[in-house]
Structures are given as C-alpha cells and as structure tokens.
Design an enzyme around this catalytic site. Structure first.
Site, short mmCIF file in Angstrom:
data_model
loop_
_atom_site.label_atom_id
_atom_site.label_comp_id
_atom_site.label_asym_id
_atom_site.label_seq_id
_atom_site.Cartn_x
_atom_site.Cartn_y
_atom_site.Cartn_z
N SER B 163 51.62 30.12 43.61
CA SER B 163 50.20 30.31 42.90
C SER B 163 49.16 29.18 43.47
O SER B 163 49.00 28.88 44.49
CB SER B 163 50.40 30.48 41.48
OG SER B 163 49.24 31.16 40.83
N ASP B 329 54.01 41.53 43.07
CA ASP B 329 52.90 40.64 42.73
C ASP B 329 51.90 41.12 42.88
O ASP B 329 51.11 41.40 43.95
CB ASP B 329 53.22 39.26 43.46
CG ASP B 329 52.11 38.25 43.24
OD1 ASP B 329 51.23 38.38 42.19
OD2 ASP B 329 52.25 36.90 43.61
N HIS B 362 54.22 38.39 39.74
CA HIS B 362 53.59 37.05 40.15
C HIS B 362 54.74 35.85 39.69
O HIS B 362 54.94 34.88 40.56
CB HIS B 362 52.52 36.55 39.79
CG HIS B 362 51.66 35.67 40.25
ND1 HIS B 362 51.59 35.33 41.68
CD2 HIS B 362 51.45 34.20 39.63
CE1 HIS B 362 50.94 34.04 41.71
NE2 HIS B 362 51.03 33.42 40.50
#
Lengths: 395, 395
Positions: B163, B329, B362
């Site tokens: 991320s 995700d 995610h």
C-alpha cells in the site's frame, strides 16, 4: 478546509409546506409494523403524472431510492433541480405519461411529507425523533398499499424502482402478488449485503458522532447534525459511482489551481465534487430519516422472511419480472440480480433479465443510459400488450 | 448506539515515551520538502531486526502503510498486539532475520515517534498541529534516506512495502536507484486514484467535522477528535476488505442476539466489528497524522513528477523489481500494478509481476497468504543469490 460552517447552517425543511398531494391512511386503526409496533394515522405525500384510465389498469408505482423522493418528474421544491427520473418519466419517455398513470410516494420514514421521524406527534406536540419506530421495506410497501387502496386501484400495471426502490418492487411482488402485474427491480437485491450494511453503519455513526445530533432530538435549537450528515453522504456517494467513472470524470485533475496547494483545501476536483455533494444534501434531507431508511435497507432480506429460501418469496407468482443490473455497479452487483433470477426461475416465474453495459456504477439507473431506457420501454410495451393496454407503437 | 463516549476518551499517545530506536537527522541543515518548506532537525523512530553483515549489504528497509508503524515484528507498545508483519519478518520467515537486517522507520508525519504534527516545536513549546508542513511520499523517503546514511548503509538490499509502503518502495527506486538493489511494491500504485482520493477526503472531513478537532489544535484539553477519527477509520476499513471476505466472515449474521432489535444498536456482526475497528484505532493514532499521511498518499503521482511519463521515473534503472497485487484488492487493483509493470518493461527493467489469488482484499498483504509468502521468499532468494548473499536453501 472543512465543510464550511456557514454553508451548513441551513433553514430546516418543513415537510408540511411542500407542494404536492397528501393522503391520510391507517386512520381508523393503526398499521401494525414488522417490529410489532403500531403507527397511525399515517400521512403519505405523493405525486402523480398522466391520467388513470377508466379501468384503472394503467397505473405504475415508482418507488424511490434511499435519498429519493416523490418528485420524480417535477422540479424539486427545495433544490429547484429537475426531478430525479425526468429522463425516464414523461410524455413519450419509457414510462410514458401519455399512456400510463405514474404514482410515486415519499416512503414511510422519509422527510418529504410522508410520516417519518420529523413528524410532529399529536400526543406530545413535538417531532418523533428517535421515538419513531424502526421501519422496514415491508412497512414502506404496506403504507404504499394503503395509498393504492385509497386510489381505488385493484392492480398496479407495474411497480418499478432502482436500488431501495427495487427492494420495494420485490416486496410488492412478494407480499401482494395479485396487486401487481409486472415488477421491475433495477440495480437491486433481495437482501442487503454485509458490505452495504457496513457502509450504512459508517454513515449512521458519522451522524451520531455529530454533537448537534443530540440523540436525535435536534428540533429545538438552530443546530442540526449537518456535518455528520454531509460526511455520511460523501461516503455513500462514492459507492454510487464506479472507479472508471470517477477516473474519467475527474482523474487527478486539480480544482481551480495549476499546482498542489500543500494544504487541506480541495486540491483535486474529486474532493471538491464530493464536498459539494455533502453540503447540498443537507439542504434537502433529514439526518434521522437517513438513519431510519438505511436501517430499513439493512434489514431487507426476502429469503429470511421465507424460511431462508428466496424462491419461497415468489411461489406460484403470476407477476412478470424484469430484473436489470449494470456491469459497473459494485454496490448492487449483477451477481445479486442473478441470485434473484435463479430464485424466480426455480418457481417458473415469468422473468426477463438484462445486464446493462455501463461504466457509471450504481447511479447508472438515474443517468442517461439509452440501452437501459430501451430495455425499459421494450419490457413495458410487451407487458402492456399482454395486459391489453396501448403500447408505444400505437401512438 | 453511537460510538461510546467513555471508550473514546483515551489517554493521549506520548510518542517520546515509546520504546525503540531514535535518530536525529537534518540537524546541521534542515531538509527541503517537496512543498519548498524546510524542516529540521527531524527525529526518526525506527526498529531493527537481525544483524547487519560486515559489508552492510544485507539490509532490507520495510516501509509501513498509512496506519502502520515501525513495530513490524515486535509486540505493539500501545495495543499489546503482535507486530503487523510478524508473519513475514522473523527467523526462517520470508524476510528472514537470520540472514537479513530489517529496518523499519515510522514515517515522517507519523505519530509513533518520528517527527510529525504531534511533535513539540522547540520555538513555541507547543505541538505543530496544522502548522506542520504538508509532506509527500518523496519527503518520507528523503527522511528515510538520512537514516540509512546514518546507519552507513551504501545500498539497501531491498526496499519493500504494501500500500503506501509500496509507494515508498517505488519512490526509493525512482529517486535513489543506486541505493536500492531490489524493490518490492505490494498492493500499490504509481499514483493514487480518484476513488482513493475520494475515500481519503471522506476520512479527513469526518475528522475536521468533529468539534474536538479544533482546527488541529486539540493538544490543550482532554478532548480529542476521537469520534471523527473513528468514523474515518470505519470508512477506510471497508475499503481494505473485499465484499466476498465480508460476506464469508460476517454475512448477515446477528451480533449477540437471535432477532433484529428494531433499533440502532449493532444488530449485525459486521457493524459491531466495524465499530470495534473505529474505537480501537483512536487509542493508537493521531488525527492530525491521519490528515497529513492521507494527503501524502493523495499527492503521490510518480508519472507527474517525470513529465507525465511513468517510465521516465525508472529510466536506465538497475533495480530488480517484484510487483505484487491481489485479485480481490479493489483499492489498489491489479490493473494499477500492471500499469507499473508496463512502464518498467518500457525501460527494460528487471521485473517480476505476480498477481496473488486471494479473496481478502487490500489487507491480504497483512494476512496469512501462503502463496504471497512463497513468492516473497522466492524473489528474495533469487535476488540474494545474485547479490552474493546467503539464500534460504543455504540455511
């Protein structure tokens, strides 16, 4: 940099002053709600378009979504904008007011004239607030049926709606199959998903976290939980769009500037757009209504009401169904419409299913989607022909 | 029914009392930020695991995500929970502390000991609050480089992160290619999307809408914008999961009850879970830090910094890349990793790309995903072999 204080101090909505039609129902005896509580008398605020024919067979009930209202094809009395479905409802349009009599009522629990948490209680002289009973989609439809009874309509030609409106169309077909000729649930589902409950819960917590919410009793002072409601709307609004639509519309374009501000102003157009959505929403919507209506959607689960078997909700149905979904809708994805179609197939229901190609997300049902409008027109024409009503080809 | 007042009244974090290592950098001359502002001296709080070898060639910099911190594989000093990547970092694990020297620093702008908006200014004796300059991912990496310089490490064997951590890995490879042997951006992107900016803006507005935020100057009294921060966390948390994961985990199951409450308590498990996420987050995170770090992510756009051509960010790079994404995700979808890979291919970079099948969304990069861990280990082994470092097969 935050939602502007001045902009968010709005005059309160007074639903009793809004234009349009109103009936009082459940007057002699109160309505029994799914919770077991009773409610009545109930005011239902509604609009109609077109003429009811002599046989009263050409009525279409339009059911609105979470933040919609009865002003389907009228200029909105608060915002001054065109009605939310004026692309679909009107002379020569898919829901053709030259041929159909269109009815749309503000839902029970709403804030545009129908009985809801803003209504002043006759016993206390104060608004219900959180003393309003928690209602369900079933209760909304129960109240609509009382309106349809009052209008003397034995059978609706069609019940149609998108999103929560689609839930109502399904509830109508399930609860009152003999009162509905055709049902058109659009971008809807037979049960609200865990992810959707989660997004609703964020919105509710945003409202309840606003000190101006005051436990729902914000009617006395000037302060209303507008900040919380605006944040709730912003979060929800993202879910109505799609990533491709946001990218196409805004991408990373800057708002009224050529370079990043290195601050917390709305640098990006998407931020500015979202803030605007939040700020304008609070002018036309009541925070408590938002709590009640989101809750009703969360509670919707047609299968659970029928022993866990969705098909049982439609056993032996004669209703003609047109189920529609949009490819980029991630809030009510096509898979949920497909589950519904499978259940309808299992009881040999008459069902059309169309997935419309669109990158506009859940909101596609409110937007200019020619293919969607063609399917609507086509299905209604076919159903009208079977029902012995004029079709668009006969105009 | 709202987030409980009592639970949200927490003792303030005092980052100066947290355990772990600290260095002061930018002491002699302040660091120049991307905004043009200067900042210094800067404290960087960090943790290390394993031993730096004599050649200083076995260092891996782990970059944490938005709400992560330097306690990668230690018990968290506030929550008492296991480190956020203790499944990945440790003896015999993919980031094997028997062979690698693992470094993780709290990002600039953070609230776990590195300089950020909570830091007390030497000139005023009060925390920066909103006087803290807006920082970028580039600035975070600039500060990390000063730490790596101080540690005397000429070239990191690898920079890795998921991320926002993946954004930092990309920024390292782009800004300091000679200082990085391998870069592993996971569930990341070379630019923050419009949808992601929109979700961040909702979180920021939720914080700023909280009267206890006080324009960022909430250091004097007991009140902190915990409700706003909790709502921000709740909204964000949904985006870290996937609809299938939420459905599998919670579905429409009720929480501690057998029937709907017909109220606004947390009827559904997913609501209860989400409230818990919000409430516990405020114990360990600072609201202003949340504003600054989300802003840094929004500003991230590697292509824009290179004339609009992403490939230019990596021209003639010798860095070995391992790009990873997860099928479910939707916050950093595979398509964004693919765009990155195309840019790397365009400059003939050495790049592996693996999309991991997972329904966990995610957050998959933080969870038990054996296939992901196998790929990590395999790539690092291959790179270690080329770099002349021991591989796991040599243990």
């Amino acid at each position: 940099m935050g939602l502007e204080n001045s902009v968010l101090k709005t005059a309160p909505i007074d639903p009793t002053t809004l234009p349009g039609r109103r009936v009082r129902v459940a007057v002699d005896q109160p309505m029994i709600l799914d919770s077991g509580a009773t409610l009545g008398p109930i005011t239902i605020a509604y609009q109609t378009y077109g003429q009811l024919n002599a046989d009263k067979t050409n009525a279409i009930l339009v059911c609105h979504a979470l933040t919609g209202d009865q002003f389907v094809a009228d200029r909105h009395p608060i915002t001054g904008k065109a009605g939310w479905w004026s692309m679909v409802v009107g002379a020569g349009k898919p829901l053709d007011t030259n041929r159909y009599f269109i009815i749309c009522a503000n839902v029970l629990g709403g804030c545009m004239g129908s009985t809801g948490p803003m209504e002043v209680r006759s016993d206390t002289g104060r608004p219900f607030g959180l003393d309003f009973p928690v209602i369900t989609v079933g209760d909304m439809v129960r109240a609509q049926k009382l309106l349809i009874d009052q209008l003397g309509i034995e059978q609706l030609f069609a019940v149609i709606g998108g999103s929560m409106g689609g839930m109502q169309a399904l509830q109508w077909a399930s609860a009152y199959p003999e009162r509905v000729y055709a049902a058109l649930p659009i971008a809807a589902s037979a049960r609200h998903s865990a992810q959707n409950i989660a997004f609703h819960e964020v919105g509710r917590q945003a409202i309840m976290a606003d000190p101006d919410w005051q436990g729902g009793a914000y009617f006395d002072g000037a302060a209303k939980p507008t900040r919380g409601l605006a944040v709730a709307r912003m979060a929800a609004h993202i879910t109505y769009l799609s990533e491709p639509a946001l990218h196409r519309k805004f991408g990373r374009q800057l708002q009224d500037r050529t370079a990043l501000s290195f601050g917390f102003d709305a640098d990006f157009q998407v931020e500015s757009y979202l803030r605007h959505q939040g700020i304008t929403f609070v002018d036309r919507f009541d925070a408590n209504s938002y709590l009640y209506i989101t809750r009703a959607m969360d509670y919707f689960d047609l299968a659970k009401d029928h022993g866990g078997v969705l098909a049982e909700a439609f056993r032996a149905t004669k209703v003609r169904f047109c189920v529609m979904s949009f490819t980029s809708d991630w809030l009510f994805p096509t898979s949920e419409s497909r589950d519904l179609v499978h259940a309808l197939n299992a009881v040999a229901a008459n069902v059309s299913f169309v997935e419309i190609e669109s990158d506009k997300g859940h909101d596609a049902f409110l937007l200019d989607e020619p293919e969607f409008h063609r399917v609507l027109r086509g299905f209604l024409d076919g159903a009208a022909s079977h029902r012995g009503l004029p079709t668009s080809g006969m105009d």
